[in-house]
Design a protein around this motif. Structure first.
Motif, PDB file in Angstrom:
ATOM      1  N   GLU A  63      18.527  39.196  87.796  1.00 59.52           N
ATOM      2  CA  GLU A  63      16.951  38.908  87.864  1.00 59.52           C
ATOM      3  C   GLU A  63      16.439  39.658  86.457  1.00 59.52           C
ATOM      4  N   CYS A  64      17.064  39.849  85.647  1.00 60.62           N
ATOM      5  CA  CYS A  64      16.424  40.372  84.246  1.00 60.62           C
ATOM      6  C   CYS A  64      15.323  41.577  84.593  1.00 60.62           C
ATOM      7  N   ASN A  65      15.717  42.484  85.469  1.00 59.86           N
ATOM      8  CA  ASN A  65      14.805  43.553  85.510  1.00 59.86           C
ATOM      9  C   ASN A  65      14.756  44.368  84.482  1.00 59.86           C
ATOM     10  N   VAL A  66      13.610  45.209  84.327  1.00 62.54           N
ATOM     11  CA  VAL A  66      13.041  45.921  83.375  1.00 62.54           C
ATOM     12  C   VAL A  66      14.305  47.324  83.172  1.00 62.54           C
ATOM     13  N   ASN A  67      14.774  47.623  84.338  1.00 57.80           N
ATOM     14  CA  ASN A  67      15.814  48.650  84.459  1.00 57.80           C
ATOM     15  C   ASN A  67      16.869  48.513  83.729  1.00 57.80           C
ATOM     16  N   GLU A  68      17.755  47.273  83.772  1.00 57.21           N
ATOM     17  CA  GLU A  68      18.773  46.615  83.397  1.00 57.21           C
ATOM     18  C   GLU A  68      18.321  46.721  81.939  1.00 57.21           C
ATOM     19  N   PHE A  69      17.380  46.039  81.467  1.00 52.53           N
ATOM     20  CA  PHE A  69      16.875  45.714  80.097  1.00 52.53           C
ATOM     21  C   PHE A  69      16.982  47.226  79.383  1.00 52.53           C
ATOM     22  N   ASN A  70      16.336  48.206  79.728  1.00 52.60           N
ATOM     23  CA  ASN A  70      16.294  49.464  79.335  1.00 52.60           C
ATOM     24  C   ASN A  70      17.611  49.913  79.051  1.00 52.60           C
ATOM     25  N   ILE A  71      18.647  49.638  80.021  1.00 49.03           N
ATOM     26  CA  ILE A  71      19.723  50.451  79.713  1.00 49.03           C
ATOM     27  C   ILE A  71      20.526  49.786  78.893  1.00 49.03           C
ATOM     28  N   LEU A  72      20.360  48.368  78.641  1.00 48.86           N
ATOM     29  CA  LEU A  72      20.885  47.474  77.776  1.00 48.86           C
ATOM     30  C   LEU A  72      20.575  48.040  76.328  1.00 48.86           C
ATOM     31  N   LEU A  73      19.202  48.215  76.228  1.00 49.32           N
ATOM     32  CA  LEU A  73      18.562  48.443  75.010  1.00 49.32           C
ATOM     33  C   LEU A  73      19.143  49.961  74.328  1.00 49.32           C
ATOM     34  N   SER A  74      19.373  50.946  75.519  1.00 53.85           N
ATOM     35  CA  SER A  74      19.972  52.044  75.121  1.00 53.85           C
ATOM     36  C   SER A  74      21.401  51.759  74.552  1.00 53.85           C
ATOM     37  N   LEU A  75      22.042  51.088  75.279  1.00 54.87           N
ATOM     38  CA  LEU A  75      23.609  50.758  75.179  1.00 54.87           C
ATOM     39  C   LEU A  75      23.520  50.221  73.384  1.00 54.87           C
ATOM     40  N   LEU A  76      22.637  49.668  72.993  1.00 58.00           N
ATOM     41  CA  LEU A  76      22.636  48.980  71.697  1.00 58.00           C
ATOM     42  C   LEU A  76      23.050  49.879  70.534  1.00 58.00           C
ATOM     43  N   SER A  77      22.676  51.255  70.724  1.00 60.13           N
ATOM     44  CA  SER A  77      22.986  52.231  69.579  1.00 60.13           C
ATOM     45  C   SER A  77      24.182  52.604  69.474  1.00 60.13           C
ATOM     46  N   THR A  78      25.279  51.938  70.285  1.00 58.35           N
ATOM     47  CA  THR A  78      26.589  52.226  70.126  1.00 58.35           C
ATOM     48  C   THR A  78      27.163  51.918  68.800  1.00 58.35           C
ATOM     49  N   GLU A  85      28.096  43.657  70.973  1.00 56.26           N
ATOM     50  CA  GLU A  85      28.278  42.213  71.239  1.00 56.26           C
ATOM     51  C   GLU A  85      28.064  41.981  72.782  1.00 56.26           C
ATOM     52  N   ILE A  86      28.640  42.585  73.602  1.00 54.93           N
ATOM     53  CA  ILE A  86      28.401  42.365  75.284  1.00 54.93           C
ATOM     54  C   ILE A  86      26.720  42.476  75.757  1.00 54.93           C
ATOM     55  N   CYS A  87      26.394  43.514  74.969  1.00 52.30           N
ATOM     56  CA  CYS A  87      24.806  43.868  75.234  1.00 52.30           C
ATOM     57  C   CYS A  87      24.014  42.786  74.709  1.00 52.30           C
ATOM     58  N   ILE A  88      24.169  42.308  73.500  1.00 56.97           N
ATOM     59  CA  ILE A  88      23.687  41.133  72.877  1.00 56.97           C
ATOM     60  C   ILE A  88      23.739  39.776  73.688  1.00 56.97           C
ATOM     61  N   ASP A  89      24.917  39.717  73.937  1.00 57.83           N
ATOM     62  CA  ASP A  89      25.342  38.403  74.844  1.00 57.83           C
ATOM     63  C   ASP A  89      24.600  38.548  76.506  1.00 57.83           C
ATOM     64  N   THR A  90      24.534  39.627  77.014  1.00 59.95           N
ATOM     65  CA  THR A  90      23.836  39.826  78.046  1.00 59.95           C
ATOM     66  C   THR A  90      22.403  39.620  78.045  1.00 59.95           C
ATOM     67  N   LEU A  91      21.840  40.315  76.939  1.00 57.36           N
ATOM     68  CA  LEU A  91      20.275  40.089  76.724  1.00 57.36           C
ATOM     69  C   LEU A  91      19.918  38.624  76.351  1.00 57.36           C
ATOM     70  N   ARG A  92      20.643  37.786  76.017  1.00 58.22           N
ATOM     71  CA  ARG A  92      20.417  36.374  75.907  1.00 58.22           C
ATOM     72  C   ARG A  92      19.817  35.767  77.266  1.00 58.22           C
ATOM     73  N   SER A  93      20.249  36.575  78.408  1.00 62.31           N
ATOM     74  CA  SER A  93      19.352  35.960  79.776  1.00 62.31           C
ATOM     75  C   SER A  93      18.023  36.593  79.931  1.00 62.31           C
ATOM     76  N   PHE A  94      17.538  37.612  79.318  1.00 62.94           N
ATOM     77  CA  PHE A  94      16.341  38.105  79.298  1.00 62.94           C
ATOM     78  C   PHE A  94      15.359  37.229  78.473  1.00 62.94           C
ATOM     79  N   THR A  95      14.452  36.695  79.127  1.00 68.43           N
ATOM     80  CA  THR A  95      13.858  35.577  78.308  1.00 68.43           C
ATOM     81  C   THR A  95      12.087  35.845  78.384  1.00 68.43           C
TER      82      THR A  95
END
Length: 137
Positions: A63-78, A85-95
């Protein structure tokens, strides 16, 4: 519910088993998270092994919720390229526009993607380009 997800992500599974069944089960668990589960996940995610983080990032698109987005965003600092790459791929569904704006307001993410376009394999480049095209719509 967080503890159950933690146990699932910590389990030693084959790659096939994870992508066939594990990620579906994890996504279902995430859809049942309550606010305290999200807080616990947010607090613990960076203390977990990289493989655990990769599994989580792969299934964070309910459901592209904000909690998931915030976690993905925090993981991008890896520093781990596969997790990035997994984070960016998953973020493609957040529109939604708010999320697009948050990404566009973070130039370090866009810079890292642009840098990766020069060195990554063709399939990864295509995924990154698709992400950028969706963000700039």
């Amino acid at each position: 519910m967080y503890k159950e997800l933690d146990n699932l992500l910590s389990a030693d599974t084959s790659v096939d088993s994870w992508y066939d069944d594990g990620c579906v089960i994890a996504s279902e668990m995430l859809s049942e998270f309550n606010p305290s589960d999200w807080v616990e996940l947010s607090n613990q995610v960076h203390n977990k092994p990289i493989e655990w983080q990769r599994k989580l990032a792969y299934c964070l698109d309910n459901e592209c919720n904000v909690n998931e987005f915030n976690i993905l965003l925090s993981l991008l600092s890896t520093n781990d390229e596969e997790l990035f790459e997994i984070c960016i791929d998953t973020l493609r569904s957040f529109t939604n526009q708010e999320i697009k704006k948050m990404i566009l307001d973070n130039p370090s993410i866009l810079q890292r993607i642009n840098d990766s376009l020069h060195t990554d394999s063709l399939p990864v480049k295509k995924m990154l380009q698709d992400f950028l095209s969706k963000i700039h719509l």
